[in-house]
Design an enzyme around this catalytic site. Sequence first.
Site, short mmCIF file in Angstrom:
data_model
loop_
_atom_site.label_atom_id
_atom_site.label_comp_id
_atom_site.label_asym_id
_atom_site.label_seq_id
_atom_site.Cartn_x
_atom_site.Cartn_y
_atom_site.Cartn_z
N ALA A 20 24.48 -16.76 9.89
CA ALA A 20 24.22 -17.74 10.95
C ALA A 20 25.39 -17.82 11.91
O ALA A 20 25.22 -17.79 13.14
CB ALA A 20 23.95 -19.10 10.32
N SER A 47 24.97 -14.94 2.54
CA SER A 47 24.31 -13.90 3.35
C SER A 47 24.54 -12.51 2.75
O SER A 47 23.65 -11.66 2.75
CB SER A 47 24.85 -13.92 4.78
OG SER A 47 24.61 -15.16 5.37
N ALA A 50 22.22 -11.73 -0.36
CA ALA A 50 20.76 -11.74 -0.27
C ALA A 50 20.19 -10.40 -0.74
O ALA A 50 20.68 -9.34 -0.34
CB ALA A 50 20.32 -12.05 1.15
N GLY A 52 16.38 -9.88 -1.55
CA GLY A 52 14.98 -9.59 -1.22
C GLY A 52 14.79 -9.08 0.18
O GLY A 52 14.26 -7.99 0.40
N GLU A 118 6.69 -11.01 -1.82
CA GLU A 118 7.38 -12.03 -2.63
C GLU A 118 6.45 -13.21 -2.82
O GLU A 118 5.41 -13.33 -2.16
CB GLU A 118 8.70 -12.45 -1.97
CG GLU A 118 9.77 -11.37 -2.08
CD GLU A 118 11.15 -11.81 -1.61
OE1 GLU A 118 11.26 -12.88 -0.99
OE2 GLU A 118 12.11 -11.07 -1.87
N HIS A 233 15.97 -21.27 -8.18
CA HIS A 233 15.33 -19.96 -8.33
C HIS A 233 14.93 -19.82 -9.79
O HIS A 233 15.75 -20.09 -10.68
CB HIS A 233 16.29 -18.84 -7.94
CG HIS A 233 15.59 -17.56 -7.66
ND1 HIS A 233 15.01 -16.81 -8.65
CD2 HIS A 233 15.32 -16.91 -6.51
CE1 HIS A 233 14.44 -15.74 -8.12
NE2 HIS A 233 14.61 -15.79 -6.81
N HIS A 337 19.60 -22.55 -6.04
CA HIS A 337 19.61 -21.34 -5.23
C HIS A 337 19.67 -21.63 -3.73
O HIS A 337 20.35 -20.91 -2.99
CB HIS A 337 18.33 -20.56 -5.55
CG HIS A 337 18.23 -19.24 -4.85
ND1 HIS A 337 19.18 -18.26 -4.99
CD2 HIS A 337 17.30 -18.75 -4.01
CE1 HIS A 337 18.83 -17.21 -4.26
NE2 HIS A 337 17.70 -17.49 -3.64
N GLU A 361 21.72 -22.17 6.67
CA GLU A 361 21.33 -23.02 5.54
C GLU A 361 21.87 -24.45 5.66
O GLU A 361 21.29 -25.39 5.10
CB GLU A 361 21.81 -22.38 4.23
CG GLU A 361 21.20 -23.05 3.01
CD GLU A 361 21.38 -22.27 1.72
OE1 GLU A 361 21.63 -21.04 1.78
OE2 GLU A 361 21.27 -22.89 0.65
N ARG A 372 11.24 -23.85 0.25
CA ARG A 372 11.36 -22.68 1.13
C ARG A 372 10.47 -21.54 0.66
O ARG A 372 10.46 -21.20 -0.52
CB ARG A 372 12.81 -22.22 1.15
CG ARG A 372 13.02 -20.94 1.92
CD ARG A 372 14.43 -20.42 1.74
NE ARG A 372 14.69 -20.04 0.38
CZ ARG A 372 15.30 -18.90 0.02
NH1 ARG A 372 15.71 -18.05 0.94
NH2 ARG A 372 15.53 -18.62 -1.24
N SER A 377 14.86 -17.70 4.87
CA SER A 377 16.13 -18.33 5.27
C SER A 377 17.02 -17.43 6.12
O SER A 377 17.54 -17.87 7.16
CB SER A 377 16.89 -18.82 4.05
OG SER A 377 16.82 -17.90 3.02
C1 LIG Z 1 21.98 -14.48 -4.54
C2 LIG Z 1 21.24 -14.90 -3.31
C3 LIG Z 1 20.16 -14.15 -2.86
C4 LIG Z 1 19.47 -14.53 -1.72
N1 LIG Z 1 18.45 -13.74 -1.26
C5 LIG Z 1 17.84 -14.07 -0.08
C6 LIG Z 1 16.86 -13.22 0.48
O1 LIG Z 1 16.54 -12.16 -0.06
N2 LIG Z 1 16.30 -13.59 1.66
C7 LIG Z 1 16.63 -14.75 2.30
O2 LIG Z 1 16.07 -15.03 3.37
N3 LIG Z 1 17.57 -15.56 1.79
C8 LIG Z 1 18.18 -15.25 0.63
N4 LIG Z 1 19.15 -16.08 0.13
C9 LIG Z 1 19.55 -17.25 0.91
C10 LIG Z 1 20.36 -16.78 2.12
O3 LIG Z 1 21.23 -15.75 1.73
C11 LIG Z 1 21.17 -17.91 2.72
O4 LIG Z 1 20.36 -19.04 2.96
C12 LIG Z 1 21.76 -17.49 4.05
O5 LIG Z 1 22.42 -16.25 3.92
C13 LIG Z 1 22.73 -18.55 4.53
O6 LIG Z 1 23.46 -18.01 5.62
P1 LIG Z 1 24.54 -18.92 6.31
O7 LIG Z 1 25.17 -18.09 7.37
O8 LIG Z 1 23.92 -20.21 6.68
O9 LIG Z 1 25.59 -19.24 5.14
P2 LIG Z 1 26.53 -18.27 4.30
O10 LIG Z 1 26.11 -16.87 4.43
O11 LIG Z 1 26.65 -18.82 2.93
O12 LIG Z 1 27.95 -18.39 5.03
C14 LIG Z 1 28.69 -19.60 4.97
C15 LIG Z 1 30.08 -19.34 5.50
O13 LIG Z 1 30.75 -20.57 5.74
C16 LIG Z 1 32.08 -20.46 5.30
N5 LIG Z 1 32.59 -21.83 5.10
C17 LIG Z 1 32.07 -22.79 4.29
N6 LIG Z 1 32.78 -23.93 4.44
C18 LIG Z 1 33.74 -23.70 5.36
C19 LIG Z 1 34.78 -24.46 5.94
N7 LIG Z 1 34.97 -25.76 5.61
N8 LIG Z 1 35.60 -23.89 6.86
C20 LIG Z 1 35.43 -22.60 7.21
N9 LIG Z 1 34.47 -21.81 6.70
C21 LIG Z 1 33.63 -22.35 5.79
C22 LIG Z 1 31.97 -19.60 4.05
O14 LIG Z 1 33.23 -19.04 3.70
C23 LIG Z 1 30.97 -18.55 4.56
O15 LIG Z 1 31.63 -17.60 5.34
C24 LIG Z 1 19.85 -15.71 -1.02
C25 LIG Z 1 20.94 -16.46 -1.47
C26 LIG Z 1 21.64 -16.06 -2.60
C27 LIG Z 1 22.80 -16.89 -3.06
#
Ligand SMILES: Cc1cc2nc3c(=O)[nH]c(=O)nc-3n(C[C@H](O)[C@H](O)[C@H](O)COP(=O)(O)OP(=O)(O)OC[C@H]3O[C@@H](n4cnc5c(N)ncnc54)[C@H](O)[C@@H]3O)c2cc1C
Length: 517
Positions: A20, A47, A50, A52, A118, A233, A337, A361, A372, A377
């Site tokens: 994101a 991220s 992930a 799937g 899925e 999950h 999850h 997220e 979800r 996501s």
């Molecule tokens: C094992 C697993 C498998 C998954 N498989 C899927 C899938 O197949 N398909 C799907 O759609 N979704 C899947 N998901 C969910 C999906 O991966 C997440 O919802 C999505 O990647 C979230 O992206 P994001 O950028 O919001 O957060 P994230 O990718 O979690 O990134 C968050 C970032 O914020 C940073 N951060 C946090 N707090 C702070 C702070 N205070 N200051 C500075 N930096 C900070 C962290 O270090 C990180 O870099 C899966 C999740 C997991 C855990």
Amino acid sequence: MSTNISALANRPVIIGGGAAGLMTALQLAPEPVLVVSKAPLGAEASSLWAQGGLAAAMGQDDDPALHLADTLAAGADLCDEVTARRIVHAAPAAVEHLAELGVVFDRRSDGGWRLGLEAAHSRNRIVHATGDGTGREIMRALIAAVRRCPSITLLEGVEARRLIVEDNAVKGVLAVNAQGPLVIDTGRVVIATGGIGGLFLDSTNPAGCFGQGLALAARAGAKLSDIEFVQFHPTAFDGPSRPMPLVTEAIRGDGATLIDETGARFMADEPGAELAPRDIVARAVWRRRAEGHRVFLDARKHPGPDFARRYPVISAFCKMAGIDPVTDPIPVRPAVHYHMGGIAVDLEGRSTVAGLWACGEAARTGLHGANRLASNSLMEAIVCAEWVAGSVSNASRGPLKTRATDLALPAPDPSTIRPMMSQGLGVLRERSAIERLVRGLSPIANASNAASDPALVGLMIAVAAHRREESRGGHFRTDFSDTLPAATPSSISVSEAFDAAREIMESEPLSLGSAQS
Ligand SMILES: Cc1cc2nc3c(=O)[nH]c(=O)nc-3n(C[C@H](O)[C@H](O)[C@H](O)COP(=O)(O)OP(=O)(O)OC[C@H]3O[C@@H](n4cnc5c(N)ncnc54)[C@H](O)[C@@H]3O)c2cc1C
């Protein structure tokens, strides 16, 4: 004394370096932007993990209207239909955009998309990369694109600890790096800090994902919404590793079944069987285990001998645990999850505080409702990043100067509250356990120590779960097992959470079992 990094002032600040955050930064180009990530890029982001893939109606037999119908059905009447329609219609273009950025998706020999199935999807619509390495491939391409982009300044190893807010408008970010505190003057902040799994003992999320963005937004005065909806999950790998490795649903899409130690296939008679919505499968697995059984995913016949080729990541960690999925059932159990709720935002990611957006997220757009749909996501993060960036870019960017602050904030640490969260907010919830959790968390959230920010987020979730006296999607109350006829999104602020906690603390504690009605 804090350092004011004035040369970088007044740029939009994106907190979080997952899909994101990085996509929002790329969409803002050529506008100069700061990305603040507490860990090196990719090291601590869901991220990257992930497996799937991304849901998008790319198949000949598919249509965004079908994707929408599946999303709304999984969301148990709580999705915002307008939002969900707009997002799923934009999903195919978002996949094409990722491919243009260099993501190598899995294709058929004729060049068409290789689409997985899925749970609760009526069509094969999961676009994936390197089998079960989709997140890693997407992050590889996004990190490379961000590092090439001259308008993006990356601050890795910098943790945001507070937002500076005056008159309900963002004025800056108080952050910390290895050298000490930093103050970043800015009137535009995007929170992209991911999920909350790290608040619990058993989770598939990186341990550092414990809802820091929700604490930042809530303490700045923003409303959070639907935060009681936490997705478990059903099939995390049941071994000693924490975080728990995920055994993707795509394997059930390939025909694998859930069995107990006697070999009984206990989901066979449920509507949708193993591919029922996640909340239903998670509850079935939870109950089976509560009855004293162990639960396994049986992939011996399907996908069978093809397992290691289709799922190299899972195959590797199974092997490390001495399990060969071709000959052995894989031990599984539910684990936290995904967080359906988050910072309440509109379609352009605007929160209730001026100058504060959220994406990914950490945001609650209304796409997911109470549950979800699998692989919606990553897609939401990629799609919404474009709209968030458009809104940030159009917002006022007048220069401002914050008063440097010496506020000493301890590094947040959720380890003491994890056991409390897991006790009080499991797959099955009930009033007395939630109230015990509120009583335990409230004084910690009110204090100013390392556990206070994680405790505040936990407390807000607990109060929201206490208030929702029904069962819907990921929120199941054994004392209120019916679903109310009207689906109402929830909303909560810090002051509302503390007021509700005070009422609970002042009430007579329930004796065990008296909450059943
Ligand atoms: C094992 C697993 C498998 C998954 N498989 C899927 C899938 O197949 N398909 C799907 O759609 N979704 C899947 N998901 C969910 C999906 O991966 C997440 O919802 C999505 O990647 C979230 O992206 P994001 O950028 O919001 O957060 P994230 O990718 O979690 O990134 C968050 C970032 O914020 C940073 N951060 C946090 N707090 C702070 C702070 N205070 N200051 C500075 N930096 C900070 C962290 O270090 C990180 O870099 C899966 C999740 C997991 C855990």
